[in-house]
Design a protein around this motif. Structure first.
Motif, PDB file in Angstrom:
ATOM      1  N   GLY A 144       0.665  -1.456  -0.007  1.00 45.61           N
ATOM      2  CA  GLY A 144       0.135  -0.013  -0.067  1.00 45.61           C
ATOM      3  C   GLY A 144       0.759   1.336   0.055  1.00 45.61           C
ATOM      4  O   GLY A 144       1.975   1.192   0.457  1.00 45.61           O
ATOM      5  N   ASP A 145       0.173   2.251  -0.712  1.00 41.47           N
ATOM      6  CA  ASP A 145       1.205   3.588  -0.730  1.00 41.47           C
ATOM      7  C   ASP A 145       0.107   4.681  -0.194  1.00 41.47           C
ATOM      8  O   ASP A 145      -0.815   4.657  -0.089  1.00 41.47           O
ATOM      9  N   ALA A 146       1.025   5.673   0.346  1.00 36.97           N
ATOM     10  CA  ALA A 146       0.289   7.099   0.732  1.00 36.97           C
ATOM     11  C   ALA A 146       1.074   7.980   0.671  1.00 36.97           C
ATOM     12  O   ALA A 146       2.425   8.091   0.577  1.00 36.97           O
ATOM     13  N   TYR A 147       0.530   9.376   0.464  1.00 29.46           N
ATOM     14  CA  TYR A 147       1.175  10.547   0.634  1.00 29.46           C
ATOM     15  C   TYR A 147       0.500  11.471   1.282  1.00 29.46           C
ATOM     16  O   TYR A 147      -0.955  11.745   1.042  1.00 29.46           O
ATOM     17  N   LEU A 148       1.142  12.370   2.236  1.00 30.03           N
ATOM     18  CA  LEU A 148       0.376  13.226   2.929  1.00 30.03           C
ATOM     19  C   LEU A 148       1.747  14.485   2.941  1.00 30.03           C
ATOM     20  O   LEU A 148       2.595  14.470   3.054  1.00 30.03           O
ATOM     21  N   ARG A 149       0.904  15.625   2.987  1.00 31.91           N
ATOM     22  CA  ARG A 149       1.758  16.839   3.180  1.00 31.91           C
ATOM     23  C   ARG A 149       1.072  17.877   4.201  1.00 31.91           C
ATOM     24  O   ARG A 149       0.126  17.658   4.205  1.00 31.91           O
ATOM     25  N   PHE A 150       2.007  18.626   4.789  1.00 34.37           N
ATOM     26  CA  PHE A 150       1.664  19.739   5.465  1.00 34.37           C
ATOM     27  C   PHE A 150       1.658  21.045   5.123  1.00 34.37           C
ATOM     28  O   PHE A 150       2.342  21.193   4.359  1.00 34.37           O
ATOM     29  N   ILE A 151       0.347  21.835   4.824  1.00 32.47           N
ATOM     30  CA  ILE A 151       0.454  23.233   4.605  1.00 32.47           C
ATOM     31  C   ILE A 151      -0.474  23.834   5.523  1.00 32.47           C
ATOM     32  O   ILE A 151      -1.333  23.350   6.018  1.00 32.47           O
ATOM     33  N   PRO A 152      -0.380  25.218   5.834  1.00 34.35           N
ATOM     34  CA  PRO A 152      -1.074  25.771   6.785  1.00 34.35           C
ATOM     35  C   PRO A 152      -2.378  26.167   6.361  1.00 34.35           C
ATOM     36  O   PRO A 152      -3.171  26.261   7.257  1.00 34.35           O
ATOM     37  N   ARG A 153      -2.841  26.209   4.955  1.00 33.75           N
ATOM     38  CA  ARG A 153      -4.125  26.124   4.591  1.00 33.75           C
ATOM     39  C   ARG A 153      -4.727  24.935   4.539  1.00 33.75           C
ATOM     40  O   ARG A 153      -3.880  23.874   4.639  1.00 33.75           O
ATOM     41  N   THR A 154      -5.871  24.771   3.776  1.00 29.48           N
ATOM     42  CA  THR A 154      -6.317  23.400   3.179  1.00 29.48           C
ATOM     43  C   THR A 154      -6.075  23.059   1.520  1.00 29.48           C
ATOM     44  O   THR A 154      -6.007  21.920   1.447  1.00 29.48           O
ATOM     45  N   GLU A 155      -5.819  24.056   0.854  1.00 36.43           N
ATOM     46  CA  GLU A 155      -5.327  23.980  -0.478  1.00 36.43           C
ATOM     47  C   GLU A 155      -4.690  25.205  -1.022  1.00 36.43           C
ATOM     48  O   GLU A 155      -4.633  26.038  -0.250  1.00 36.43           O
ATOM     49  N   MET A 156      -4.250  25.369  -2.075  1.00 35.22           N
ATOM     50  CA  MET A 156      -3.678  26.258  -3.008  1.00 35.22           C
ATOM     51  C   MET A 156      -2.295  26.778  -1.871  1.00 35.22           C
ATOM     52  O   MET A 156      -2.219  27.877  -1.664  1.00 35.22           O
ATOM     53  N   ASP A 157      -1.449  25.791  -1.532  1.00 34.35           N
ATOM     54  CA  ASP A 157      -0.206  26.010  -0.670  1.00 34.35           C
ATOM     55  C   ASP A 157       0.805  25.076  -1.133  1.00 34.35           C
ATOM     56  O   ASP A 157       0.552  24.084  -1.843  1.00 34.35           O
ATOM     57  N   ILE A 158       2.237  25.452  -0.810  1.00 37.19           N
ATOM     58  CA  ILE A 158       3.199  24.685  -1.218  1.00 37.19           C
ATOM     59  C   ILE A 158       3.602  23.954  -0.080  1.00 37.19           C
ATOM     60  O   ILE A 158       3.585  24.447   1.161  1.00 37.19           O
ATOM     61  N   ALA A 159       3.749  22.873  -0.298  1.00 35.29           N
ATOM     62  CA  ALA A 159       4.027  21.734   0.951  1.00 35.29           C
ATOM     63  C   ALA A 159       5.222  22.402   1.902  1.00 35.29           C
ATOM     64  O   ALA A 159       6.313  22.514   1.445  1.00 35.29           O
ATOM     65  N   VAL A 160       4.823  22.431   3.020  1.00 34.25           N
ATOM     66  CA  VAL A 160       6.083  22.624   4.201  1.00 34.25           C
ATOM     67  C   VAL A 160       6.860  21.375   4.375  1.00 34.25           C
ATOM     68  O   VAL A 160       7.999  21.383   4.423  1.00 34.25           O
ATOM     69  N   VAL A 161       6.182  20.342   4.533  1.00 32.18           N
ATOM     70  CA  VAL A 161       6.743  18.947   4.503  1.00 32.18           C
ATOM     71  C   VAL A 161       6.125  18.187   3.434  1.00 32.18           C
ATOM     72  O   VAL A 161       4.786  18.135   3.671  1.00 32.18           O
ATOM     73  N   GLY A 162       6.260  17.189   2.808  1.00 30.21           N
ATOM     74  CA  GLY A 162       5.866  16.239   2.357  1.00 30.21           C
ATOM     75  C   GLY A 162       6.101  14.618   2.555  1.00 30.21           C
ATOM     76  O   GLY A 162       7.583  14.766   2.892  1.00 30.21           O
ATOM     77  N   CYS A 163       5.455  13.544   2.612  1.00 28.92           N
ATOM     78  CA  CYS A 163       5.950  12.323   2.946  1.00 28.92           C
ATOM     79  C   CYS A 163       5.170  11.306   2.163  1.00 28.92           C
ATOM     80  O   CYS A 163       3.850  11.180   2.368  1.00 28.92           O
ATOM     81  N   GLY A 164       6.060  10.590   1.465  1.00 23.62           N
ATOM     82  CA  GLY A 164       5.265   9.305   0.887  1.00 23.62           C
ATOM     83  C   GLY A 164       5.757   8.139   1.223  1.00 23.62           C
ATOM     84  O   GLY A 164       7.169   8.014   1.469  1.00 23.62           O
ATOM     85  N   ILE A 165       5.055   7.193   1.328  1.00 20.95           N
ATOM     86  CA  ILE A 165       5.454   5.820   1.879  1.00 20.95           C
ATOM     87  C   ILE A 165       4.638   4.867   1.155  1.00 20.95           C
ATOM     88  O   ILE A 165       3.630   4.812   0.902  1.00 20.95           O
ATOM     89  N   CYS A 166       5.487   3.671   1.004  1.00 20.44           N
ATOM     90  CA  CYS A 166       5.013   2.573   0.190  1.00 20.44           C
ATOM     91  C   CYS A 166       5.548   1.267   0.884  1.00 20.44           C
ATOM     92  O   CYS A 166       6.771   1.093   1.093  1.00 20.44           O
ATOM     93  N   LEU A 167       4.608   0.317   1.469  1.00 20.09           N
ATOM     94  CA  LEU A 167       4.989  -0.735   2.249  1.00 20.09           C
ATOM     95  C   LEU A 167       4.397  -2.145   1.857  1.00 20.09           C
ATOM     96  O   LEU A 167       3.248  -1.889   1.352  1.00 20.09           O
TER      97      LEU A 167
END
Ligand SMILES: Cc1cc2nc3c(=O)[nH]c(=O)nc-3n(C[C@H](O)[C@H](O)[C@H](O)COP(=O)(O)OP(=O)(O)OC[C@H]3O[C@@H](n4cnc5c(N)ncnc54)[C@H](O)[C@@H]3O)c2cc1C
Lengths: 767, 286
Positions: free
Chosen positions: B175-198
């Motif tokens: 399974g794979d997943a990607y999450l990012r953190f932005i201060p808003r809910t959309e229209m923003d550039i990732a402060v941090v992003g993380c993709g994981i597949c396991l």
């Protein structure tokens, strides 16, 4: 949405209080409406501005020769094209401006005072030629040390923006110049004696960041000056008479030679009450003998148009254990940007305005820094000082274990209360907003995990001012209404509704327009929440003049004395002893005989509207915090405010919701980020984070109506108060959820997480 | 400025290779046009690749998917099966901007724009995607993590174009997943992003993992240590704490207008844990 104001109000009115379709709506949703940048003229040139890359620099020399010689360039202007102006303060909206500074802000003279300060402007046959020309202008700068922060700017030895600035309002006057333009003080009683009675005192320092009005439509205008000196400007503005006055003054032209037309406006919020491009476009057009269009980029909007002040605020409040406040004291340091004139005075006046205090003192400082000159922004100055005061009041309530609404009720200003800034209040609705908050289901709904609830109140003065309106009765009985305050929030609908109500005619019989400066007497701008109040008052007066004239014409026809004719539900009929002698005539019938009975019928009101009344609000916010990232999300919000009377409830609610949306941005994410070089790093909506739609909850509204007795329909202004409470309501909700008191805006995720981690380490965090 | 819209990769490569001035590939234009408008770049040649078949197609290949570099996020979402096989990749591409932006923005553009914060890139890296690159010297295959070197710097030679990506056949219980953190809910550039597949074994233990972090270094990172701890024998909560620590240890962010170093490091650990939990769930259900 709340339906406190009924769609068909109790028989009292036919139109007022209904949700009629707005007359400007169809054009807006079909794209037909023409905004500032939509106007075009044959032969029009493109105007562009060269801006200072330095936050502070002396301008030794400007060489425009290469630019002027570039093929396609038709005119270049610099400081040499504008006469210097003497120092003289005049009102602009709720702010004061000084022409000595205005001429320097539209075009730098001795020094560039902020990054983005205009240095020169060119008009060329295309955008690319204009841009190329800007690159050919040689500016010899002597770069100077700069200062961005307000507290730094007040320190001895800080770089001086204006070498001759002596702080006003200090006795005796200081001998040395500083960046402090002015000191103001308001209050009454004896705060030291008040604090001596206090059983609890809370004292805190707060900082707020400058925030931009964030209108979607950038500044834009087209200017055309004919060979015989007749000038026309089409512009997105909140006040075209103000644009006319400023341009005529800066260019040394007769006021009557300048005609200004207000385009549809894509938001202003106070930021379009001053001139930036207009004098440059006119000067370029005059030189080039062709129309010149100028449109700012978003980057220019951020770098060179006014945000509101950032500030440093210190508040101290003392109360007895029963919650009665015995003293309130505040010190406000507001940054004005490059020129004097921050909204510190209104900020100081309204800091404690919602409360009935015996001992209160507020001192404010207006401080210049190397940033763009601030412009008005919704309730200028109020949100900053009231954020601090409402936060401290919340803390007192928490420390006393008292309900924060009950504490406010105990201290609330009422009719007859002497406001901290001097006058006694007339009928006001503050208590009613608090009672409505207490009664609202929101206040009682249980919170979920990681959520907190905050409440805060707010106040704004509202203003009246010079206003002209004309109302013509057309030959078929339809009416043409012309007002002069640009319609930003549904004004045209509200004016038609008041006119229809007075005249007893259907709404669709009236077509309304915003006239240009040649069509009406002077109109002060749309600001100070004055448009529905003032233009509404003038509209009613104009309608009553039409009614009077209609009676006169019927009297003439019927050969009766004028007072023997009465106006009722859209027509005239003989009254009193003569009742029934003649068949009633409708307004259309009267219009049909206008020619025979004395000529066209029109009402024309030219007033200085007095009797504006303040509007109070109480807001409730629920905020959820992600304990691991510090991100705060507003999950529920209720805005309760006294409208006096809501002429068109939807537009009143729209004002409440809009103010809250902007307040949420101010509270959580909006800030100007400067590097050590004094340059703005986030001049765009990507990194200057106003909330997007999905960031906001449904913003519930409750309209409270305590009519303003000085307005024919009871109107108070409603546009500004809604932005006052949100910052404190959200900070108070964060305190509720986390146990941490946040005093620095914006409460952005990194700040919240850092504070949470610190509180966790100290064992004081609630999550 | 010249605009060309060739129909073959060869023509596109030839145009780009022959231009002496600044030449740019145009895909969705959501980065390129913005940079031109704000005077960040001023190219003399734009080569629009949207007329080239390979860049616009999605095909099933070798049990996986070949995705054209100029396929938009919205098209990825609409393609049957892709979203259920590689949900992390599809979701990452559809975090970009807004609905309007997703109708234009491509994964090729996201990668080749050369931003360490590009959202689809950590998801592609975690999924083990390879880029098929065509240039004057012919075609080569490169792991996505080896395409970007530093901000605005790629390992592409002059005239080279990313033609497509290959998402490999997905092993069972993966399974794979990607999450990012932005201060808003959309229209923003990732402060941090993380993709994981396991990938899990039959008993539910993690046997293989790929963890990629965005916006915490000069380029998206493939964090081998974070992947290694996930294959340990401890209980899940312990594994997740170790993952959190390994993710944080891999970060070498800067302080900038989008976030502080400290904040990015903390949030990288949080997102790694949260993304891993989603990936576990998906692996169990697949
Ligand atoms: C409002 C807005 C919001 C955004 N939000 C996000 C976001 O949330 N997350 C995010 O990651 N990005 C975001 N972006 C940036 C952008 O949308 C993405 O990076 C997008 O994926 C770029 O794809 P594109 O097809 O539009 O690229 P283009 O703009 O066409 O190209 C980008 C760059 O890559 C080069 N290029 C494109 N394709 C190729 C190729 N196949 N081979 C070689 N070089 C190529 C171009 O020459 C150019 O230099 C946003 C942009 C905007 C305008």
């Amino acid at each position: 949405m709340q339906e406190k104001v009924k769609d068909a109000p109790s028989s009292q009115f036919k139109w007022v209080g209904t949700r009629a379709v707005r007359p400007d709506g169809v054009d807006k949703v079909t794209g037909r409406a023409r905004f500032g940048a939509d106007l075009a003229m044959p032969g029009q040139l493109v105007g562009k501005v060269l801006r200072s890359p330095h936050p502070h620099a002396r301008i030794r020399a400007i060489d425009v020769s290469a630019a002027a010689n570039l093929p396609g360039v038709k005119a270049v202007v610099t400081r040499d094209d504008f006469k210097d102006q003497p120092s003289e303060f005049i009102p602009a909206g709720e702010m004061m401006i000084n022409y000595r500074d205005v001429v320097r802000n539209v075009m730098a003279r001795e020094k560039a005072l902020y990054e983005g300060h205009p240095i020169a402007a060119v008009a060329a046959t295309s955008t690319s030629i204009a841009k190329q020309a800007l690159k050919l202008i040689k500016v010899d700068y002597e770069v100077l040390p700069h200062v961005i922060d307000v507290v730094d700017a007040m320190q001895p030895g800080a770089p001086l923006l204006h070498e001759d600035m002596i702080t006003a309002g200090v006795e005796p006057a200081p001998k040395t110049p500083s960046n402090v333009a002015k000191r103001v003080e308001f209050g009454h009683g004896d705060v030291a004696a008040g604090f001596a009675q206090a059983e609890i005192i809370v004292e805190r320092a707060f900082t707020t960041k400058p925030v931009h009005q964030g209108y979607i439509e950038p500044h834009a205008c087209v200017a055309s000056v004919s060979e015989d000196g007749q000038a026309d400007v089409w512009v997105t503005t909140q006040g075209h008479w103000i644009v006319r006055a400023h341009c005529a003054r800066l260019l040394g032209w007769d006021v009557g030679k300048v005609r200004v037309t207000a385009a549809e406006i894509g938001g202003g919020f106070g930021g379009k009450t001053v001139v930036y491009l207009e004098p440059l476009a006119l000067a370029l057009s005059k030189k080039a003998r062709r129309p010149v269009k100028m449109v700012m980029t978003r980057e220019e909007v951020f770098r060179a148009s006014g945000p509101t002040s950032g500030a440093h605020v210190h508040v101290k409040i003392g109360a007895r254990k029963d919650g009665r406040i015995v003293a309130g004291e505040a010190e406000l340091k507001y940054q004005a940007g490059a020129f004097a004139g921050s909204p510190v005075q209104p900020g100081a006046m309204c800091a404690f305005a919602p409360y009935d205090l015996e001992n209160v003192k507020v001192v404010g400082y207006d401080v210049v820094t190397n940033r763009p000159k601030v412009a008005a922004y919704r309730a200028p100055g109020g949100p900053i000082s009231e954020f601090a005061v409402e936060s401290v009041i919340d803390e007192i309530a928490r420390k006393l274990g008292m309900d924060p609404i009950a504490l406010r009720l105990k201290n609330a200003a009422k009719q007859g209360t002497r406001a901290a800034y001097g006058p006694k209040f007339g009928p006001i609705g503050f208590v009613e907003t608090l009672e409505a908050a207490k009664a609202h289901a929101h206040w009682r709904t249980p919170l979920q995990k990681n959520q907190g609830r905050g409440v805060a109140s707010g106040f704004w003065f509202n203003i009246g001012g010079e206003t002209s309106v004309s109302l013509q009765l057309n030959e078929d009985g339809t009416l043409s209404l012309t007002a002069g305050t640009p319609d930003i929030g549904g004004l045209r609908a509200s004016l038609c509704m008041m006119a229809a109500e007075e005249l007893g005619v259907d709404l669709d019989r009236i077509r309304v327009q915003i006239g240009d400066t040649g069509q009406l007497g002077y109109n002060f701008l749309t600001g100070g929440s004055r448009a529905t109040f003032s233009s509404g008052m003038a509209t009613v007066e104009a309608a009553r003049e039409v009614i009077k004239e209609a009676c006169k014409r019927a009297a003439k026809l019927w050969e009766l004395p004028e007072d023997a004719v009465e106006y009722m539900s859209g027509g005239v009929r003989p009254a009193g002893a003569n009742a029934g002698k003649h068949a009633p005539m409708t307004l259309s019938d009267i219009a049909g005989i206008a020619g025979k009975t004395g000529g066209p019928i029109a009402g024309y009101a030219r007033i200085n509207a007095h009797g504006a009344a303040p509007s109070f609000a109480t807001h409730i916010a629920d905020v959820e915090i992600d304990p691991e990232t510090g991100k705060a999300t507003v999950v529920r919000y209720t805005a309760i405010q006294d409208a006096g009377r809501a002429i068109h409830p939807s537009y009143v609610e729209g004002q409440y919701q809009g103010g809250v949306a902007q307040g949420i941005g101010w509270a959580l994410n909006e800030e100007y980020i400067y590097g050590p070089d004094g340059r703005l790093q986030n001049p765009g909506f990507l990194d200057y984070r106003v909330p997007v739609a999905s960031d906001l909850p449904m913003i519930d509204t409750v309209i409270v109506e305590v009519p303003n007795p000085r307005h024919p329909y009871g109107v108070r202004g409603v546009g500004e108060t809604p932005i006052v409470p949100p910052m404190a309501a959200i900070a108070n909700a964060l305190a509720d959820a986390t146990g941490v008191r946040f005093t620095d805006l914006p409460m952005s995720p990194p700040k919240v997480l850092a504070a949470l981690d610190e509180a966790r380490a100290a064992g004081t965090a609630k999550m | 400025m010249r605009y060309e819209a060739p129909n073959t990769l060869d023509q596109a490569v030839a145009l780009l290779a022959a231009e002496l001035g600044e030449a740019r590939v145009l895909a969705g234009g959501t980065d390129l046009l913005v940079q031109m408008r704000t005077d960040v770049i001023d190219p003399v040649l734009l080569v629009d690749i949207k007329g080239i078949a390979e860049t616009r197609q999605i095909r099933e290949e070798a049990g996986g998917f070949r995705i054209g570099a100029a396929v938009t996020g919205a098209e990825l979402k609409e393609y049957p099966r892709l979203g259920s096989v590689w949900p992390g990749v599809v979701e990452a591409a559809n975090l970009i901007g807004s609905t309007q932006i997703q109708g234009r923005a491509t994964m090729g553009g996201n990668l080749c724009n050369g931003s360490p914060a590009a959202d689809s890139v950590p998801a592609l890296i975690a999924a083990g995607a390879r880029a098929s690159i065509v240039g004057p010297q012919g075609r080569r295959d490169v792991a996505v993590e080896d395409v970007m070197l530093a901000p605005r710097k790629l390992s592409l030679a002059k005239g080279e174009i990313v033609a497509s990506f290959l998402l490999p056949a997905k092993p069972p219980r993966t399974g794979d997943a990607y999450l990012r953190f932005i201060p808003r809910t959309e229209m923003d550039i990732a402060v941090v992003g993380c993709g994981i597949c396991l990938t899990l074994d039959a008993r539910g233990a993690c046997t293989a993992a790929r963890v990629s972090l965005g916006a915490v270094a000069e380029r998206p990172l493939l964090v081998a240590e974070a992947a290694r701890v996930l294959t340990g024998n401890e209980a899940l909560p312990v594994l997740l704490q170790k993952l959190d620590a390994a993710a944080r240890a891999a970060c070498r962010p800067i302080d900038d207008k989008r976030g502080t170093k400290d904040y990015r490091i903390k949030v990288a650990g949080v997102l790694a844990r949260r993304a891993a939990q989603i990936a576990y769930q998906r692996a169990r259900e697949s």
